[in-house]
Design a protein around this motif. Structure first.
Motif, PDB file in Angstrom:
ATOM      1  N   SER A  93       0.830  -1.207   0.000  1.00 15.93           N
ATOM      2  CA  SER A  93       0.000   0.000   0.000  1.00 15.93           C
ATOM      3  C   SER A  93       0.866   1.259   0.000  1.00 15.93           C
ATOM      4  O   SER A  93       0.612   2.208  -0.754  1.00 15.93           O
ATOM      5  CB  SER A  93      -0.931   0.001   1.220  1.00 15.93           C
ATOM      6  OG  SER A  93      -1.774  -1.130   1.218  1.00 15.93           O
ATOM      7  N   LEU A  94       1.904   1.273   0.845  1.00 14.29           N
ATOM      8  CA  LEU A  94       2.762   2.447   0.915  1.00 14.29           C
ATOM      9  C   LEU A  94       3.563   2.649  -0.363  1.00 14.29           C
ATOM     10  O   LEU A  94       3.699   3.775  -0.854  1.00 14.29           O
ATOM     11  CB  LEU A  94       3.711   2.328   2.111  1.00 14.29           C
ATOM     12  CG  LEU A  94       3.111   2.622   3.488  1.00 14.29           C
ATOM     13  CD1 LEU A  94       4.156   2.419   4.568  1.00 14.29           C
ATOM     14  CD2 LEU A  94       2.578   4.043   3.558  1.00 14.29           C
ATOM     15  N   PHE A  95       4.099   1.580  -0.933  1.00 13.10           N
ATOM     16  CA  PHE A  95       4.867   1.707  -2.176  1.00 13.10           C
ATOM     17  C   PHE A  95       3.988   2.217  -3.311  1.00 13.10           C
ATOM     18  O   PHE A  95       4.387   3.113  -4.069  1.00 13.10           O
ATOM     19  CB  PHE A  95       5.482   0.352  -2.556  1.00 13.10           C
ATOM     20  CG  PHE A  95       6.819   0.106  -1.925  1.00 13.10           C
ATOM     21  CD1 PHE A  95       7.898   0.938  -2.196  1.00 13.10           C
ATOM     22  CD2 PHE A  95       7.004  -0.948  -1.057  1.00 13.10           C
ATOM     23  CE1 PHE A  95       9.135   0.717  -1.621  1.00 13.10           C
ATOM     24  CE2 PHE A  95       8.232  -1.175  -0.466  1.00 13.10           C
ATOM     25  CZ  PHE A  95       9.304  -0.344  -0.742  1.00 13.10           C
ATOM     26  N   TYR A  96       2.792   1.666  -3.431  1.00 15.58           N
ATOM     27  CA  TYR A  96       1.905   2.076  -4.511  1.00 15.58           C
ATOM     28  C   TYR A  96       1.519   3.543  -4.373  1.00 15.58           C
ATOM     29  O   TYR A  96       1.622   4.327  -5.335  1.00 15.58           O
ATOM     30  CB  TYR A  96       0.655   1.202  -4.523  1.00 15.58           C
ATOM     31  CG  TYR A  96      -0.351   1.599  -5.565  1.00 15.58           C
ATOM     32  CD1 TYR A  96      -0.161   1.268  -6.905  1.00 15.58           C
ATOM     33  CD2 TYR A  96      -1.491   2.320  -5.214  1.00 15.58           C
ATOM     34  CE1 TYR A  96      -1.079   1.633  -7.869  1.00 15.58           C
ATOM     35  CE2 TYR A  96      -2.418   2.701  -6.177  1.00 15.58           C
ATOM     36  CZ  TYR A  96      -2.210   2.349  -7.493  1.00 15.58           C
ATOM     37  OH  TYR A  96      -3.127   2.733  -8.443  1.00 15.58           O
ATOM     38  N   THR A  97       1.090   3.935  -3.172  1.00 17.52           N
ATOM     39  CA  THR A  97       0.656   5.320  -2.977  1.00 17.52           C
ATOM     40  C   THR A  97       1.834   6.285  -3.109  1.00 17.52           C
ATOM     41  O   THR A  97       1.682   7.390  -3.654  1.00 17.52           O
ATOM     42  CB  THR A  97       0.010   5.489  -1.597  1.00 17.52           C
ATOM     43  OG1 THR A  97       0.913   5.004  -0.584  1.00 17.52           O
ATOM     44  CG2 THR A  97      -1.288   4.710  -1.506  1.00 17.52           C
ATOM     45  N   TYR A  98       3.017   5.899  -2.630  1.00 13.83           N
ATOM     46  CA  TYR A  98       4.169   6.794  -2.716  1.00 13.83           C
ATOM     47  C   TYR A  98       4.534   7.069  -4.174  1.00 13.83           C
ATOM     48  O   TYR A  98       4.749   8.226  -4.559  1.00 13.83           O
ATOM     49  CB  TYR A  98       5.369   6.215  -1.984  1.00 13.83           C
ATOM     50  CG  TYR A  98       6.632   7.008  -2.227  1.00 13.83           C
ATOM     51  CD1 TYR A  98       6.813   8.257  -1.632  1.00 13.83           C
ATOM     52  CD2 TYR A  98       7.620   6.543  -3.082  1.00 13.83           C
ATOM     53  CE1 TYR A  98       7.951   9.003  -1.869  1.00 13.83           C
ATOM     54  CE2 TYR A  98       8.762   7.284  -3.333  1.00 13.83           C
ATOM     55  CZ  TYR A  98       8.928   8.516  -2.720  1.00 13.83           C
ATOM     56  OH  TYR A  98      10.049   9.257  -2.971  1.00 13.83           O
ATOM     57  N   PHE A  99       4.633   6.026  -4.990  1.00 16.45           N
ATOM     58  CA  PHE A  99       5.043   6.238  -6.373  1.00 16.45           C
ATOM     59  C   PHE A  99       3.984   7.002  -7.164  1.00 16.45           C
ATOM     60  O   PHE A  99       4.315   7.836  -8.015  1.00 16.45           O
ATOM     61  CB  PHE A  99       5.365   4.900  -7.037  1.00 16.45           C
ATOM     62  CG  PHE A  99       6.699   4.338  -6.644  1.00 16.45           C
ATOM     63  CD1 PHE A  99       7.871   4.958  -7.040  1.00 16.45           C
ATOM     64  CD2 PHE A  99       6.780   3.214  -5.852  1.00 16.45           C
ATOM     65  CE1 PHE A  99       9.106   4.456  -6.672  1.00 16.45           C
ATOM     66  CE2 PHE A  99       8.005   2.695  -5.473  1.00 16.45           C
ATOM     67  CZ  PHE A  99       9.182   3.311  -5.883  1.00 16.45           C
ATOM     68  N   ARG A 100       2.723   6.752  -6.876  1.00 22.43           N
ATOM     69  CA  ARG A 100       1.682   7.529  -7.563  1.00 22.43           C
ATOM     70  C   ARG A 100       1.735   8.992  -7.152  1.00 22.43           C
ATOM     71  O   ARG A 100       1.593   9.891  -7.995  1.00 22.43           O
ATOM     72  CB  ARG A 100       0.303   6.932  -7.249  1.00 22.43           C
ATOM     73  CG  ARG A 100       0.058   5.558  -7.850  1.00 22.43           C
ATOM     74  CD  ARG A 100       0.119   5.604  -9.379  1.00 22.43           C
ATOM     75  NE  ARG A 100      -0.860   6.506  -9.937  1.00 22.43           N
ATOM     76  CZ  ARG A 100      -2.095   6.147 -10.298  1.00 22.43           C
ATOM     77  NH1 ARG A 100      -2.479   4.880 -10.154  1.00 22.43           N
ATOM     78  NH2 ARG A 100      -2.938   7.012 -10.814  1.00 22.43           N
ATOM     79  N   ILE A 101       1.936   9.270  -5.875  1.00 19.56           N
ATOM     80  CA  ILE A 101       2.042  10.648  -5.403  1.00 19.56           C
ATOM     81  C   ILE A 101       3.323  11.297  -5.920  1.00 19.56           C
ATOM     82  O   ILE A 101       3.344  12.494  -6.261  1.00 19.56           O
ATOM     83  CB  ILE A 101       1.989  10.688  -3.863  1.00 19.56           C
ATOM     84  CG1 ILE A 101       0.584  10.333  -3.371  1.00 19.56           C
ATOM     85  CG2 ILE A 101       2.383  12.060  -3.334  1.00 19.56           C
ATOM     86  CD1 ILE A 101       0.464  10.222  -1.876  1.00 19.56           C
ATOM     87  N   MET A 102       4.406  10.530  -6.018  1.00 15.62           N
ATOM     88  CA  MET A 102       5.659  11.068  -6.520  1.00 15.62           C
ATOM     89  C   MET A 102       5.516  11.540  -7.963  1.00 15.62           C
ATOM     90  O   MET A 102       6.002  12.615  -8.326  1.00 15.62           O
ATOM     91  CB  MET A 102       6.760  10.012  -6.430  1.00 15.62           C
ATOM     92  CG  MET A 102       8.136  10.507  -6.863  1.00 15.62           C
ATOM     93  SD  MET A 102       9.407   9.260  -6.680  1.00 15.62           S
ATOM     94  CE  MET A 102       8.842   8.058  -7.901  1.00 15.62           C
ATOM     95  N   PHE A 103       4.814  10.760  -8.782  1.00 13.28           N
ATOM     96  CA  PHE A 103       4.587  11.182 -10.163  1.00 13.28           C
ATOM     97  C   PHE A 103       3.654  12.391 -10.216  1.00 13.28           C
ATOM     98  O   PHE A 103       3.844  13.294 -11.037  1.00 13.28           O
ATOM     99  CB  PHE A 103       4.007  10.024 -10.973  1.00 13.28           C
ATOM    100  CG  PHE A 103       4.982   8.907 -11.182  1.00 13.28           C
ATOM    101  CD1 PHE A 103       6.291   9.160 -11.561  1.00 13.28           C
ATOM    102  CD2 PHE A 103       4.593   7.587 -10.989  1.00 13.28           C
ATOM    103  CE1 PHE A 103       7.194   8.131 -11.751  1.00 13.28           C
ATOM    104  CE2 PHE A 103       5.498   6.550 -11.173  1.00 13.28           C
ATOM    105  CZ  PHE A 103       6.803   6.820 -11.562  1.00 13.28           C
TER     106      PHE A 103
END
Length: 246
Positions: free
Chosen positions: A140-150
């Motif tokens: 969950s954290l990896f998915y949300t982090y990379f989406r927010i990073m983009f």
């Protein structure tokens, strides 16, 4: 999460104080305290996952945020988090009730999870639940982090702030990982240094239960602009009072 951490810290501190003073305590009391401690410990990573998903919705789907993250759905999510936090530990209680003699609950024991929930099945179930919950939260954290990073590259400061919050969530979760690897690491170290068992357990207590809860005031206190403004104003007033006392 703040309420959960307060309950968790109060419980684990109470367990450590009781074991330090009396060394062994009643099994029934120990079981009750361990249920609360394990329940609230599992609650922290799930809270982090839920908050990361909320930040992802706010940044990547801002137009739907108000419709998705309603007060009612927030209450439902909190209820689900507490239910899933109870699943790993509540069945253990029924197992020991079914497998242990009544006299066991009137005896005294060093208040440690493996000393109370000592059935071999419970150890395997604990390891499986640790791996399952940790994998879910990390994904969950990896998915949300990379989406927010983009999204941060296109939207600006708000997204960058949310990205930094997700990073601090990851740091807190990394510290929470000691909850899952702590028992194995502690058993290995106790085998190597049996004379330092109390020191090792105290060190484990600091790294597993205390340090992860120190991240929350940083994430939701010192990084809040309004709180920082009041804090700076208070510090300036205090310095002025000491420099120019009335």
């Amino acid at each position: 999460m703040v309420m959960n951490d307060m309950i968790q810290l109060t419980t684990v501190v109470l367990i450590n104080v009781l074991t330090y003073i009396f060394y062994t305590i009643n099994v029934s009391l120990c079981c009750f305290l361990l249920l609360i401690a394990v329940f609230t410990t599992f609650n922290t990573p799930l809270n982090l996952a839920g908050m990361a998903v909320e930040r992802y919705i706010a940044i990547c789907n801002p137009l739907q945020h108000a419709q998705i993250c309603t007060v009612r759905r927030t209450h439902v999510l909190i209820g689900l988090i507490w239910i899933f936090s109870a699943i790993p530990i509540v069945p253990d209680l029924f197992v020991i009730i079914a497998t242990e003699n009544v006299s066991f609950f009137y005896s005294t024991v060093y208040c440690y999870r493996d000393n109370v929930f000592r059935h071999p099945y419970l150890v395997e179930k604990r390891n499986f639940s640790h791996i399952t919950y940790l994998s879910f939260v990390w994904l969950s954290l990896f998915y949300t982090y990379f989406r927010i990073m983009f999204a941060a590259k296109a939207t600006g400061a708000d997204a960058r702030k949310a990205r930094n919050t997700i990073l601090l969530h990851g740091l807190q979760l990394f510290l929470c990982m000691f909850t899952y690897i702590g028992p194995l690491l502690e058993s290995l170290l106790v085998g190597l240094f049996p004379m330092l068992i109390n020191d090792l357990r105290y060190t484990s207590y600091i790294f597993i239960h205390i340090l992860p809860r120190f991240i929350s005031p940083i994430v939701y206190g010192l990084r809040d602009q309004i709180f920082c403004a009041y804090l700076k104003k208070s510090q300036i007033s205090r310095l002025a009072f000491y420099r120019y006392p009335v």
